[in-house]
Scaffold this motif. Structure first.
Motif, PDB file in Angstrom:
ATOM      1  N   TYR A 231       0.859  -1.187   0.000  1.00 47.83           N
ATOM      2  CA  TYR A 231       0.000   0.000   0.000  1.00 47.83           C
ATOM      3  C   TYR A 231       0.893   1.235   0.000  1.00 47.83           C
ATOM      4  O   TYR A 231       2.030   1.196   0.475  1.00 47.83           O
ATOM      5  CB  TYR A 231      -0.900   0.010   1.243  1.00 47.83           C
ATOM      6  CG  TYR A 231      -2.225  -0.695   1.052  1.00 47.83           C
ATOM      7  CD1 TYR A 231      -3.428   0.018   1.076  1.00 47.83           C
ATOM      8  CD2 TYR A 231      -2.284  -2.061   0.830  1.00 47.83           C
ATOM      9  CE1 TYR A 231      -4.641  -0.627   0.904  1.00 47.83           C
ATOM     10  CE2 TYR A 231      -3.490  -2.712   0.649  1.00 47.83           C
ATOM     11  CZ  TYR A 231      -4.669  -1.988   0.684  1.00 47.83           C
ATOM     12  OH  TYR A 231      -5.861  -2.620   0.493  1.00 47.83           O
ATOM     13  N   SER A 232       0.351   2.345  -0.464  1.00 50.82           N
ATOM     14  CA  SER A 232       1.139   3.577  -0.578  1.00 50.82           C
ATOM     15  C   SER A 232       1.074   4.454   0.663  1.00 50.82           C
ATOM     16  O   SER A 232       1.672   5.534   0.685  1.00 50.82           O
ATOM     17  CB  SER A 232       0.653   4.391  -1.784  1.00 50.82           C
ATOM     18  OG  SER A 232      -0.689   4.845  -1.589  1.00 50.82           O
ATOM     19  N   ASP A 233       0.385   4.007   1.713  1.00 53.49           N
ATOM     20  CA  ASP A 233       0.147   4.854   2.881  1.00 53.49           C
ATOM     21  C   ASP A 233       1.429   5.252   3.608  1.00 53.49           C
ATOM     22  O   ASP A 233       1.597   6.414   4.004  1.00 53.49           O
ATOM     23  CB  ASP A 233      -0.792   4.142   3.854  1.00 53.49           C
ATOM     24  CG  ASP A 233      -2.146   3.843   3.228  1.00 53.49           C
ATOM     25  OD1 ASP A 233      -2.167   3.101   2.234  1.00 53.49           O
ATOM     26  OD2 ASP A 233      -3.166   4.350   3.720  1.00 53.49           O
ATOM     27  N   SER A 234       2.345   4.308   3.812  1.00 55.73           N
ATOM     28  CA  SER A 234       3.583   4.631   4.519  1.00 55.73           C
ATOM     29  C   SER A 234       4.397   5.665   3.758  1.00 55.73           C
ATOM     30  O   SER A 234       4.969   6.586   4.354  1.00 55.73           O
ATOM     31  CB  SER A 234       4.426   3.364   4.728  1.00 55.73           C
ATOM     32  OG  SER A 234       3.843   2.528   5.697  1.00 55.73           O
ATOM     33  N   LEU A 235       4.451   5.516   2.444  1.00 56.76           N
ATOM     34  CA  LEU A 235       5.187   6.480   1.623  1.00 56.76           C
ATOM     35  C   LEU A 235       4.559   7.859   1.720  1.00 56.76           C
ATOM     36  O   LEU A 235       5.264   8.873   1.843  1.00 56.76           O
ATOM     37  CB  LEU A 235       5.211   6.003   0.170  1.00 56.76           C
ATOM     38  CG  LEU A 235       5.971   6.884  -0.828  1.00 56.76           C
ATOM     39  CD1 LEU A 235       7.430   7.037  -0.429  1.00 56.76           C
ATOM     40  CD2 LEU A 235       5.847   6.305  -2.236  1.00 56.76           C
ATOM     41  N   PHE A 236       3.235   7.902   1.715  1.00 56.44           N
ATOM     42  CA  PHE A 236       2.553   9.190   1.807  1.00 56.44           C
ATOM     43  C   PHE A 236       2.817   9.878   3.139  1.00 56.44           C
ATOM     44  O   PHE A 236       3.103  11.081   3.191  1.00 56.44           O
ATOM     45  CB  PHE A 236       1.050   9.009   1.604  1.00 56.44           C
ATOM     46  CG  PHE A 236       0.274  10.291   1.670  1.00 56.44           C
ATOM     47  CD1 PHE A 236       0.310  11.198   0.629  1.00 56.44           C
ATOM     48  CD2 PHE A 236      -0.488  10.604   2.791  1.00 56.44           C
ATOM     49  CE1 PHE A 236      -0.386  12.387   0.686  1.00 56.44           C
ATOM     50  CE2 PHE A 236      -1.195  11.789   2.859  1.00 56.44           C
ATOM     51  CZ  PHE A 236      -1.143  12.690   1.802  1.00 56.44           C
ATOM     52  N   VAL A 237       2.734   9.128   4.232  1.00 56.63           N
ATOM     53  CA  VAL A 237       2.974   9.715   5.556  1.00 56.63           C
ATOM     54  C   VAL A 237       4.433  10.139   5.694  1.00 56.63           C
ATOM     55  O   VAL A 237       4.721  11.181   6.301  1.00 56.63           O
ATOM     56  CB  VAL A 237       2.554   8.745   6.670  1.00 56.63           C
ATOM     57  CG1 VAL A 237       2.914   9.297   8.040  1.00 56.63           C
ATOM     58  CG2 VAL A 237       1.052   8.469   6.602  1.00 56.63           C
ATOM     59  N   ALA A 238       5.350   9.354   5.136  1.00 54.38           N
ATOM     60  CA  ALA A 238       6.765   9.731   5.193  1.00 54.38           C
ATOM     61  C   ALA A 238       6.989  11.079   4.518  1.00 54.38           C
ATOM     62  O   ALA A 238       7.657  11.972   5.066  1.00 54.38           O
ATOM     63  CB  ALA A 238       7.623   8.655   4.534  1.00 54.38           C
ATOM     64  N   ILE A 239       6.440  11.241   3.326  1.00 57.22           N
ATOM     65  CA  ILE A 239       6.593  12.497   2.600  1.00 57.22           C
ATOM     66  C   ILE A 239       5.917  13.639   3.346  1.00 57.22           C
ATOM     67  O   ILE A 239       6.481  14.735   3.499  1.00 57.22           O
ATOM     68  CB  ILE A 239       6.015  12.368   1.178  1.00 57.22           C
ATOM     69  CG1 ILE A 239       6.819  11.349   0.365  1.00 57.22           C
ATOM     70  CG2 ILE A 239       6.012  13.715   0.460  1.00 57.22           C
ATOM     71  CD1 ILE A 239       6.194  10.984  -0.964  1.00 57.22           C
TER      72      ILE A 239
ATOM     73  N   PRO B 255      -4.159  11.272  -4.225  1.00 60.75           N
ATOM     74  CA  PRO B 255      -4.943  12.494  -4.455  1.00 60.75           C
ATOM     75  C   PRO B 255      -5.105  13.332  -3.196  1.00 60.75           C
ATOM     76  O   PRO B 255      -5.267  14.556  -3.277  1.00 60.75           O
ATOM     77  CB  PRO B 255      -6.295  11.965  -4.946  1.00 60.75           C
ATOM     78  CG  PRO B 255      -6.358  10.547  -4.462  1.00 60.75           C
ATOM     79  CD  PRO B 255      -4.952  10.051  -4.474  1.00 60.75           C
ATOM     80  N   THR B 256      -5.045  12.699  -2.027  1.00 63.39           N
ATOM     81  CA  THR B 256      -5.177  13.439  -0.772  1.00 63.39           C
ATOM     82  C   THR B 256      -3.953  14.306  -0.490  1.00 63.39           C
ATOM     83  O   THR B 256      -3.912  15.004   0.524  1.00 63.39           O
ATOM     84  CB  THR B 256      -5.411  12.479   0.406  1.00 63.39           C
ATOM     85  OG1 THR B 256      -4.426  11.438   0.363  1.00 63.39           O
ATOM     86  CG2 THR B 256      -6.791  11.861   0.330  1.00 63.39           C
ATOM     87  N   ALA B 257      -2.965  14.276  -1.399  1.00 60.52           N
ATOM     88  CA  ALA B 257      -1.831  15.185  -1.280  1.00 60.52           C
ATOM     89  C   ALA B 257      -2.270  16.640  -1.327  1.00 60.52           C
ATOM     90  O   ALA B 257      -1.486  17.526  -0.974  1.00 60.52           O
ATOM     91  CB  ALA B 257      -0.823  14.919  -2.400  1.00 60.52           C
ATOM     92  N   ALA B 258      -3.502  16.880  -1.727  1.00 58.53           N
ATOM     93  CA  ALA B 258      -4.018  18.254  -1.712  1.00 58.53           C
ATOM     94  C   ALA B 258      -3.887  18.878  -0.333  1.00 58.53           C
ATOM     95  O   ALA B 258      -3.667  20.094  -0.213  1.00 58.53           O
ATOM     96  CB  ALA B 258      -5.481  18.276  -2.168  1.00 58.53           C
TER      97      ALA B 258
ATOM     98  N   THR C  70     -11.101  15.815   4.957  1.00 58.62           N
ATOM     99  CA  THR C  70     -11.107  15.006   3.741  1.00 58.62           C
ATOM    100  C   THR C  70     -11.546  13.579   4.030  1.00 58.62           C
ATOM    101  O   THR C  70     -12.318  12.983   3.270  1.00 58.62           O
ATOM    102  CB  THR C  70      -9.702  15.001   3.104  1.00 58.62           C
ATOM    103  OG1 THR C  70      -9.310  16.338   2.808  1.00 58.62           O
ATOM    104  CG2 THR C  70      -9.684  14.183   1.823  1.00 58.62           C
ATOM    105  N   ALA C  71     -11.064  13.023   5.130  1.00 58.49           N
ATOM    106  CA  ALA C  71     -11.389  11.638   5.470  1.00 58.49           C
ATOM    107  C   ALA C  71     -12.870  11.450   5.762  1.00 58.49           C
ATOM    108  O   ALA C  71     -13.437  10.394   5.466  1.00 58.49           O
ATOM    109  CB  ALA C  71     -10.562  11.199   6.684  1.00 58.49           C
TER     110      ALA C  71
END
Length: 423
Positions: free
Chosen positions: A194-202, A230-233, A361-362
């Motif tokens: 899943y991409s969640d860890s990468l997103f939180v790291a960034i 997309p939640t990078a907004a 957003t969530a």
């Protein structure tokens, strides 16, 4: 003879300063590395312990029931318990890493909640790009590459959360925050494809860069987040608003905050535009999200409705899953308290904006209700407020406090999410 002697005597003296500078530089780098290890090792070690404990329990529960053997591959099933970590969204990321994208809007008929076939273009590219890169370097397949990227990114995220909490509440608060990141409901996806860890790291390091006035780095990280989800907004907004305030107050000059503002949105804008271009419809990405996955903004109407249905025992709504739904209700009940604990610490603007927008957003979109635990996982500043509140407890007390959740996380953050719901 005199000339030769003088020449030979001057050569060592001209080389000595370079050798000394090289040795000094090496010692300085080694000193910085040692200092970084001393600083981050306790937090990352504690995080590793709770994650390994939870994952072990998760695998034991899978082996105990064997239910994964009866499910389709990609939908919570597989030949081995650990295959479950590559299911659901994970199967899409593996396909993208292997085959790339083919964005299309293909009409689907006969389904009341779906008007288009599912397509991989709904998943942003940074994570599968890294999977492909790791696979090329290590020889691992898509599954192994995805797991490796996620695990490494989870430690980077834990380090970022620690750094932020340490800055606001001290070393012990930082360690506690990293542990909570590993125990939070929804954390089962941290060590999955899943991409969640990468997103939180960034996101965590982007916020930290804003807090330490590294504006250009924050802007680059926000741009990278836009290639991840997309939640990078929310990251883009948090960095941009903070940069705008810095510009108005002239606290960090003009060039660096302005540069951050100008570069933040381009990762997100580029991918959405590229998908639209390939589909021949500039709104294609959003049509795909709504028409294939039933995801769309509704100002929280579905969240409110599903919350009321769950607490009154009505599980007849779309994608209802009783156990994950009850975990989501418990988390929503705790959410106001976590927000209060964070705001009491008087966090910097970037954390306030990022947290409030993440929570908004969530909760304001039509999506699977039981996944609220995962959708709130990026709201890591909530862990910081709780960590600062717990920092006065003795280490032995903290160890006892987190022992049961470390074991239970294998159920509520792992098994319940992947096998009793749809993460």
């Amino acid at each position: 003879m005199t000339t030769a002697s003088s020449t030979s005597s001057t050569e060592p003296s001209s080389a000595e300063p370079d050798d000394h500078a090289e040795r000094s530089g090496g010692a300085e780098r080694q000193g910085r590395f040692s200092a970084a290890v001393d600083r981050f090792a306790p937090a990352l070690g504690a995080y590793a312990v709770v994650k390994a404990t939870g994952l072990t329990v998760f695998m034991l529960l899978l082996s105990h029931t064997g239910d994964f053997l009866k499910k389709d591959v990609g939908r919570g099933g597989g030949a081995q318990p650990w295959d479950v970590l590559g299911t659901w969204d994970g199967i899409w990321y593996q396909r993208i890493a292997e085959n790339g994208y083919d964005p299309q809007l293909i009409p689907l008929h006969g389904y009341p909640l779906a008007s288009y076939y599912e397509n991989s273009a709904a998943f942003f590219p940074l994570y599968p790009w890294l999977m492909r890169l790791v696979g090329a370097v290590t020889g691992l397949g898509p599954y192994g590459s995805g797991i490796l990227v996620s695990v490494l990114a989870s430690f980077v995220a834990a380090a970022g959360i620690f750094a932020i909490a340490e800055r606001l509440g001290g070393f012990r608060a930082g360690v506690i925050a990293a542990v909570i990141w590993g125990l939070f409901p929804g954390s089962g996806v941290e060590w999955a494809v899943y991409s969640d860890s990468l997103f939180v790291a960034i996101s965590a390091w982007a916020c930290y860069c804003v807090m330490t006035h590294r504006w250009v780095a924050a802007g680059v990280l926000a741009l990278a987040a836009g290639l991840n989800r997309p939640t990078a907004a929310v990251v883009i907004a948090a960095v941009s608003i903070s940069a705008l305030v810095a510009l108005v107050r002239r606290t960090d000059g003009i060039a660096r905050p302005l540069t951050a503002m100008l570069i933040t949105p381009w990762g997100l804008l580029w991918y959405v535009a590229w998908v639209g271009y390939r589909m021949g419809d500039w709104g294609g990405y959003f049509k795909l999200q709504r028409g294939a996955w039933n995801r769309y903004f509704d100002w929280g109407a579905s969240t409110s409705r599903n919350f009321l249905d769950v607490i009154t025992g009505h599980w007849d709504f779309w994608q209802s899953n009783p156990v994950p739904d009850l975990i989501a209700v418990a988390l929503l009940i705790l959410l106001p308290g976590l927000l209060v604990l964070l705001l009491r610490t008087r966090p910097p603007l970037v954390l306030v904006v990022y947290t409030l927008l993440t929570v908004f957003t969530a909760l304001s979109s039509n999506q699977i209700f039981g996944n609220i635990s995962r959708y709130l996982l990026p709201a890591f500043p909530l862990f910081v407020g709780l960590a600062i509140a717990l920092r006065r407890l003795r280490p032995a007390t903290l160890a006892g406090l987190f022992a049961v959740p470390a074991v239970a996380a294998g159920w509520y953050a792992g098994y319940a999410l992947f096998e009793l719901g749809i993460p």
